[in-house]
Design an enzyme around this catalytic site. Structure first.
Site, short mmCIF file in Angstrom:
data_model
loop_
_atom_site.label_atom_id
_atom_site.label_comp_id
_atom_site.label_asym_id
_atom_site.label_seq_id
_atom_site.Cartn_x
_atom_site.Cartn_y
_atom_site.Cartn_z
N SER A 1 13.82 8.22 65.76
CA SER A 1 14.40 8.33 64.42
C SER A 1 15.83 7.84 64.42
O SER A 1 16.54 7.95 65.44
CB SER A 1 14.36 9.80 64.01
OG SER A 1 15.16 10.02 62.87
N LYS B 1 14.42 14.56 69.69
CA LYS B 1 14.16 13.10 69.76
C LYS B 1 15.01 12.47 70.87
O LYS B 1 14.53 11.61 71.62
CB LYS B 1 14.47 12.44 68.41
CG LYS B 1 13.53 12.83 67.29
CD LYS B 1 12.13 12.30 67.49
CE LYS B 1 11.17 12.71 66.40
NZ LYS B 1 9.77 12.48 66.73
N TYR C 1 16.14 19.30 65.83
CA TYR C 1 15.13 18.24 65.63
C TYR C 1 15.63 16.93 66.24
O TYR C 1 14.96 16.28 67.04
CB TYR C 1 14.83 18.05 64.13
CG TYR C 1 14.12 16.74 63.84
CD1 TYR C 1 12.80 16.56 64.23
CD2 TYR C 1 14.78 15.68 63.20
CE1 TYR C 1 12.15 15.35 63.99
CE2 TYR C 1 14.14 14.48 62.96
CZ TYR C 1 12.82 14.32 63.35
OH TYR C 1 12.19 13.12 63.12
P1 NAD Z 1 3.80 14.37 59.66
O1 NAD Z 1 4.16 15.81 59.79
O2 NAD Z 1 3.11 13.94 58.41
O3 NAD Z 1 2.92 13.92 60.91
C1 NAD Z 1 3.01 14.53 62.17
C2 NAD Z 1 1.61 14.91 62.58
O4 NAD Z 1 1.65 15.51 63.88
C3 NAD Z 1 0.98 15.95 61.64
O5 NAD Z 1 -0.31 15.51 61.28
C4 NAD Z 1 0.92 17.23 62.47
O6 NAD Z 1 -0.19 18.03 62.12
C5 NAD Z 1 0.81 16.66 63.88
N1 NAD Z 1 1.33 17.55 64.93
C6 NAD Z 1 2.51 18.21 64.98
N2 NAD Z 1 2.62 18.89 66.12
C7 NAD Z 1 1.49 18.66 66.82
C8 NAD Z 1 1.00 19.11 68.08
N3 NAD Z 1 1.70 19.94 68.84
N4 NAD Z 1 -0.21 18.67 68.49
C9 NAD Z 1 -0.95 17.84 67.73
N5 NAD Z 1 -0.54 17.39 66.53
C10 NAD Z 1 0.66 17.80 66.08
O7 NAD Z 1 5.13 13.54 59.89
P2 NAD Z 1 5.39 11.98 59.75
O8 NAD Z 1 6.36 11.80 58.66
O9 NAD Z 1 4.13 11.23 59.71
O10 NAD Z 1 6.16 11.74 61.12
C11 NAD Z 1 5.52 11.23 62.27
C12 NAD Z 1 6.54 11.14 63.40
O11 NAD Z 1 7.60 10.29 62.99
C13 NAD Z 1 7.17 12.47 63.78
O12 NAD Z 1 7.33 12.49 65.18
C14 NAD Z 1 8.52 12.41 63.11
O13 NAD Z 1 9.49 13.19 63.79
C15 NAD Z 1 8.84 10.95 63.18
N6 NAD Z 1 9.78 10.51 62.14
C16 NAD Z 1 9.47 10.75 60.84
C17 NAD Z 1 10.37 10.38 59.85
C18 NAD Z 1 10.07 10.65 58.40
O14 NAD Z 1 10.98 10.64 57.60
N7 NAD Z 1 8.84 10.88 57.99
C19 NAD Z 1 11.57 9.74 60.19
C20 NAD Z 1 11.85 9.50 61.54
C21 NAD Z 1 10.92 9.89 62.50
C1 UD1 Z 2 16.63 13.45 56.64
C2 UD1 Z 2 16.90 14.22 57.91
C3 UD1 Z 2 16.81 13.26 59.10
C4 UD1 Z 2 15.47 12.54 59.11
C5 UD1 Z 2 15.29 11.82 57.77
C6 UD1 Z 2 13.98 11.09 57.64
C7 UD1 Z 2 18.45 16.01 57.21
C8 UD1 Z 2 19.83 16.53 57.29
N1 UD1 Z 2 18.23 14.82 57.81
O1 UD1 Z 2 17.61 12.47 56.53
O2 UD1 Z 2 16.98 13.97 60.30
O3 UD1 Z 2 15.42 11.62 60.18
O4 UD1 Z 2 15.38 12.80 56.72
O5 UD1 Z 2 12.95 12.02 57.54
O6 UD1 Z 2 17.55 16.65 56.66
N2 UD1 Z 2 19.10 13.99 48.74
C9 UD1 Z 2 19.45 14.57 47.56
N3 UD1 Z 2 18.64 15.53 47.03
C10 UD1 Z 2 17.50 15.95 47.64
C11 UD1 Z 2 17.14 15.35 48.87
C12 UD1 Z 2 17.97 14.39 49.40
O7 UD1 Z 2 20.48 14.21 46.97
O8 UD1 Z 2 16.82 16.85 47.11
C13 UD1 Z 2 19.95 12.93 49.31
C14 UD1 Z 2 20.52 13.22 50.67
O9 UD1 Z 2 21.75 13.86 50.57
C15 UD1 Z 2 20.62 11.81 51.27
C16 UD1 Z 2 19.45 11.06 50.63
O10 UD1 Z 2 19.11 11.79 49.46
O11 UD1 Z 2 21.82 11.19 50.87
C17 UD1 Z 2 18.24 10.97 51.53
O12 UD1 Z 2 17.89 12.27 51.96
P1 UD1 Z 2 16.59 12.55 52.85
O13 UD1 Z 2 15.41 11.93 52.19
O14 UD1 Z 2 16.53 14.02 53.11
O15 UD1 Z 2 16.85 11.74 54.19
P2 UD1 Z 2 18.09 11.79 55.22
O16 UD1 Z 2 19.20 12.62 54.70
O17 UD1 Z 2 18.41 10.40 55.59
#
Ligand code: NAD
Ligand code: UD1
Length: 343
Positions: A129, A157, A153
């Site tokens: 991330s 990572k 979190y």
């Molecule tokens: P998500 O929660 O939709 O998907 C994660 C999946 O992993 C879920 O289906 C959950 O049930 C499964 N899971 C969690 N713990 C588990 C375990 N111990 N064993 C088996 N399955 C398990 O989240 P996502 O948004 O699809 O994210 C996927 C990955 O990408 C995560 O590692 C997350 O940290 C990373 N990531 C997500 C974002 C984002 O904004 N969505 C941003 C950066 C990184």
């Molecule tokens: C968040 C996580 C980050 C993660 C990323 C992607 C936090 C502090 N950080 O980041 O670790 O990697 O999501 O999943 O949670 N905002 C509002 N109102 C809301 C929600 C968000 O104004 O209700 C603003 C936030 O202040 C930010 C932007 O929208 O400026 C994006 O927010 P968000 O979607 O939560 O993503 P990140 O802050 O980038």
């Protein structure tokens, strides 16, 4: 006929995982999903099969911390590579429950690696991330920028990245891609799969979508006094389908002898948008008014975070293609067709 490559997708029932399953199947891979469904529903995988028009996706309801359960999966399938999405991802929750986060994310990954070692599977794509850059001193962010964590979190990572770097150094035949996602948004263009957060969404886009359908009366904008053009936070929103394709590109890169065996690559668009710009774009896509009020900054937020996406272009021959208009239109379609998500 050459055998299809078999990819184990941990967390494949989740938001990014389910979209990636579609791209993998369409690219000709055999997909095996392991997920404990702690933050997802198997319904997403049923819909994946419907969208692609294929046999049901092979699914194991297994927790990645369950070594025996994982070994059974590896013994039943000749796995070529693993894409590792499984993990917990809520920043606030990680501050409340750090041990649960380290156990699930770090211990889970270690267990997965032990099983991969045992079965001599040595290709791994990991969901990292942009959070590993902490509070970046400048933007756009390049991969060599210093890494730091501001919450458990993010630290999980960082720790996993370090473990994977150590592993790759000890065993150079391993091929590992650390994909650092910026802000994934959007949904499949069919409107059948998308992001389905449980409870109140933490992230901006799903919250806006729920204001648009009337679940919540208004959005809280977290601060308008940042050093950004309109004072609200700037992020690099990337369409989840582009992101999913980035994983297929990483698998392809494993077969390119020019590409190093350890990669840390940003997956972003390189374009930052502010919160107010996101509200406006969503209003245009949905033709709904998004009511909002400015409130205090959210603790831990940074002013601006967007990628330099050049390295992904060079190493993975990948770049994001979908526009902000498509991101909003696709979220809106998913939200309207599934106001209660998969339930
Ligand atoms: P998500 O929660 O939709 O998907 C994660 C999946 O992993 C879920 O289906 C959950 O049930 C499964 N899971 C969690 N713990 C588990 C375990 N111990 N064993 C088996 N399955 C398990 O989240 P996502 O948004 O699809 O994210 C996927 C990955 O990408 C995560 O590692 C997350 O940290 C990373 N990531 C997500 C974002 C984002 O904004 N969505 C941003 C950066 C990184
Ligand atoms: C968040 C996580 C980050 C993660 C990323 C992607 C936090 C502090 N950080 O980041 O670790 O990697 O999501 O999943 O949670 N905002 C509002 N109102 C809301 C929600 C968000 O104004 O209700 C603003 C936030 O202040 C930010 C932007 O929208 O400026 C994006 O927010 P968000 O979607 O939560 O993503 P990140 O802050 O980038």
């Amino acid at each position: 006929m050459t055998k299809k490559q078999t990819i184990l997708v941990t967390g494949g029932a989740g938001y990014i995982g389910s979209h990636t399953c579609i791209e993998l199947i369409q690219a000709g891979y055999q997909v095996i999903v392991v997920d404990n469904l702690s933050n997802s529903s198997q319904e997403s995988l049923k819909r994946v099969a419907t969208i692609v028009g294929c046999e049901p996706v092979v699914f194991y309801s297994v927790d990645i911390r369950d070594q025996q359960g994982l070994e059974q999966v590896f013994s039943e399938h000749a796995i070529d590579s693993v894409i590792h999405f499984a993990g917990l991802k809520a920043v606030g929750e990680s501050v409340q429950q750090p041990v649960a986060y380290y156990d699930n994310n770090v211990s889970g990954t270690v267990t997965l690696l032990k099983v991969m070692q045992k079965y001599a599977v040595k290709q791994l794509v990991f969901s990292s991330s942009a959070t590993v850059y902490g509070d970046p001193q400048t933007v756009p962010i390049q991969e060599h920028f210093p890494r730091s964590a501001t919450n458990p979190y993010g630290r999980s990572k960082l720790i996993i990245e370090d473990i994977l770097m150590d592993l790759q150094q000890s065993a150079p035949e391993w091929q590992i891609a650390l994909l650092r996602y910026f802000n994934p948004v959007g949904a499949h263009s069919s409107g059948q799969i998308g992001e389905d957060p449980r409870g109140v969404p933490n992230n901006l886009m799903p919250y806006i979508a729920r204001v648009a359908v009337g679940t919540y009366p208004q959005l809280s904008v977290f601060g308008n006094d940042y050093p950004t053009p309109d004072g609200t936070g700037v992020r690099d929103y990337i369409h989840v389908v582009d992101l999913a394709k980035g994983h297929v590109a990483a698998l392809h890169a494993f077969h390119n002898p020019q590409v190093p065996h350890l990669l840390a690559v940003n997956l972003g668009t390189g374009q930052g948008y502010s919160v107010l710009e996101m509200i406006k774009a969503f209003e245009q896509a949905s033709e709904c008014k998004i009511a909002y009020q400015i409130v205090e900054r959210r603790a831990g937020d940074v002013a601006a975070c967007f990628a330099d996406p050049q390295l992904a272009k060079e190493l993975l021959a990948w770049q994001a293609e979908k526009s902000l208009v498509e991101m909003c239109a696709d979220v809106w379609r998913w939200q309207q067709q599934n106001p209660k998500g998969y339930r």
